[in-house]
Design a protein around this motif. Structure first.
Motif, short mmCIF file in Angstrom:
data_model
loop_
_atom_site.label_atom_id
_atom_site.label_comp_id
_atom_site.label_asym_id
_atom_site.label_seq_id
_atom_site.Cartn_x
_atom_site.Cartn_y
_atom_site.Cartn_z
N LEU A 3 0.85 -1.19 0.00
CA LEU A 3 0.00 0.00 0.00
C LEU A 3 0.88 1.24 0.00
O LEU A 3 1.83 1.33 0.77
CB LEU A 3 -0.91 0.01 1.23
CG LEU A 3 -1.84 -1.18 1.41
CD1 LEU A 3 -2.63 -1.05 2.71
CD2 LEU A 3 -2.80 -1.32 0.23
N GLN A 4 0.55 2.17 -0.86
CA GLN A 4 1.30 3.42 -0.96
C GLN A 4 0.34 4.57 -0.74
O GLN A 4 -0.52 4.83 -1.59
CB GLN A 4 1.96 3.53 -2.33
CG GLN A 4 2.77 4.80 -2.54
CD GLN A 4 4.05 4.81 -1.75
OE1 GLN A 4 4.75 3.80 -1.65
NE2 GLN A 4 4.38 5.95 -1.16
N ALA A 5 0.50 5.25 0.39
CA ALA A 5 -0.35 6.40 0.69
C ALA A 5 0.33 7.68 0.24
O ALA A 5 1.56 7.81 0.34
CB ALA A 5 -0.63 6.45 2.18
N SER A 6 -0.47 8.60 -0.22
CA SER A 6 0.06 9.90 -0.65
C SER A 6 -1.02 10.95 -0.54
O SER A 6 -2.18 10.64 -0.28
CB SER A 6 0.57 9.81 -2.09
OG SER A 6 -0.50 9.51 -2.97
N GLY A 7 -0.62 12.21 -0.75
CA GLY A 7 -1.58 13.29 -0.78
C GLY A 7 -1.54 14.21 0.42
O GLY A 7 -2.25 15.21 0.46
N GLY A 8 -0.74 13.86 1.41
CA GLY A 8 -0.65 14.72 2.59
C GLY A 8 0.08 16.01 2.27
O GLY A 8 0.65 16.19 1.18
N CYS A 21 -4.58 5.96 -1.54
CA CYS A 21 -3.89 4.75 -1.10
C CYS A 21 -3.96 3.77 -2.26
O CYS A 21 -5.03 3.23 -2.55
CB CYS A 21 -4.55 4.19 0.14
SG CYS A 21 -3.84 2.62 0.71
N VAL A 22 -2.84 3.58 -2.91
CA VAL A 22 -2.78 2.69 -4.07
C VAL A 22 -2.24 1.34 -3.64
O VAL A 22 -1.17 1.26 -3.01
CB VAL A 22 -1.89 3.28 -5.17
CG1 VAL A 22 -1.84 2.35 -6.38
CG2 VAL A 22 -2.39 4.66 -5.58
N ALA A 23 -2.97 0.30 -3.99
CA ALA A 23 -2.56 -1.06 -3.66
C ALA A 23 -1.90 -1.71 -4.87
O ALA A 23 -2.30 -1.48 -6.01
CB ALA A 23 -3.76 -1.87 -3.22
N GLN A 114 2.67 3.29 4.34
CA GLN A 114 3.73 3.91 5.12
C GLN A 114 3.30 5.19 5.82
O GLN A 114 4.03 5.68 6.67
CB GLN A 114 4.93 4.22 4.20
CG GLN A 114 4.86 5.54 3.46
CD GLN A 114 3.82 5.57 2.35
OE1 GLN A 114 3.10 4.61 2.10
NE2 GLN A 114 3.74 6.70 1.66
N GLY A 115 2.15 5.70 5.51
CA GLY A 115 1.69 6.92 6.15
C GLY A 115 2.01 8.17 5.36
O GLY A 115 3.03 8.25 4.68
N THR A 116 1.12 9.13 5.46
CA THR A 116 1.33 10.43 4.82
C THR A 116 0.93 11.51 5.83
O THR A 116 -0.09 11.41 6.50
CB THR A 116 0.53 10.55 3.51
OG1 THR A 116 0.83 11.77 2.85
CG2 THR A 116 -0.97 10.43 3.72
N LEU A 117 1.77 12.52 5.95
CA LEU A 117 1.59 13.54 6.98
C LEU A 117 0.65 14.65 6.52
O LEU A 117 0.86 15.24 5.45
CB LEU A 117 2.94 14.14 7.36
CG LEU A 117 2.93 15.29 8.37
CD1 LEU A 117 2.36 14.83 9.71
CD2 LEU A 117 4.33 15.86 8.54
N VAL A 118 -0.33 14.91 7.34
CA VAL A 118 -1.25 16.02 7.12
C VAL A 118 -1.04 17.03 8.25
O VAL A 118 -1.13 16.67 9.42
CB VAL A 118 -2.71 15.55 7.10
CG1 VAL A 118 -3.66 16.74 7.05
CG2 VAL A 118 -2.95 14.62 5.92
N THR A 119 -0.76 18.26 7.88
CA THR A 119 -0.58 19.31 8.85
C THR A 119 -1.55 20.44 8.55
O THR A 119 -1.56 20.97 7.44
CB THR A 119 0.86 19.86 8.83
OG1 THR A 119 1.78 18.78 9.03
CG2 THR A 119 1.05 20.90 9.92
#
Length: 122
Positions: A3-8, A21-23, A114-119
């Motif tokens: 799983l690849q998370a992105s967009g944060g 989240c692309v699998a 792996q997680g994506t950071l949102v601030t």
């Protein structure tokens, strides 16, 4: 399954972001998919999830009416549209996948991104 998370990213209060989240490795169209977040110094908490099969959707009370989870099975991808963001939404957002298709109440997904950071700034 990977799983690849992105967009944060960094956004102001009231702004929007869309996480993806692309699998890869196999199709996850029958998997339950979820988003869980962890703020600094806090435990992980459930955000939203969508079951496999009929696609039942669940949201944490804190995000109801502001966040929308969706999936595109053709792209093997799950999204989290986040609107009206608040500083309290600041966290690392993780996506998870459960092979049996039900949303695990305890959050014990089989696979994690792996997680994506949102601030969210005030």
């Amino acid at each position: 399954v990977q799983l690849q998370a992105s967009g944060g990213g960094l956004v102001q209060r009231g702004g929007s972001l869309r996480l993806s989240c692309v699998a890869s490795g196999r199709t996850v169209k029958n998997f339950a998919m979820g988003w869980i977040r962890q703020a600094p110094g806090k435990e992980r908490e459930f955000v939203a999830a969508i079951s496999g099969g009929n696609g039942t959707i669940y949201y944490a009370d804190a995000v109801k009416g502001r966040f929308t989870i969706s999936r595109d099975n053709a792209k093997n991808t799950v999204y989290l549209q986040m609107n009206s963001l608040k500083p309290g939404d600041t966290a690392v957002y993780y996506c998870g996948a459960k092979a049996l298709g039900y949303v695990p109440p305890s959050g014990d997904y089989d696979y994690w991104g792996q997680g994506t950071l949102v601030t969210v700034s005030s």
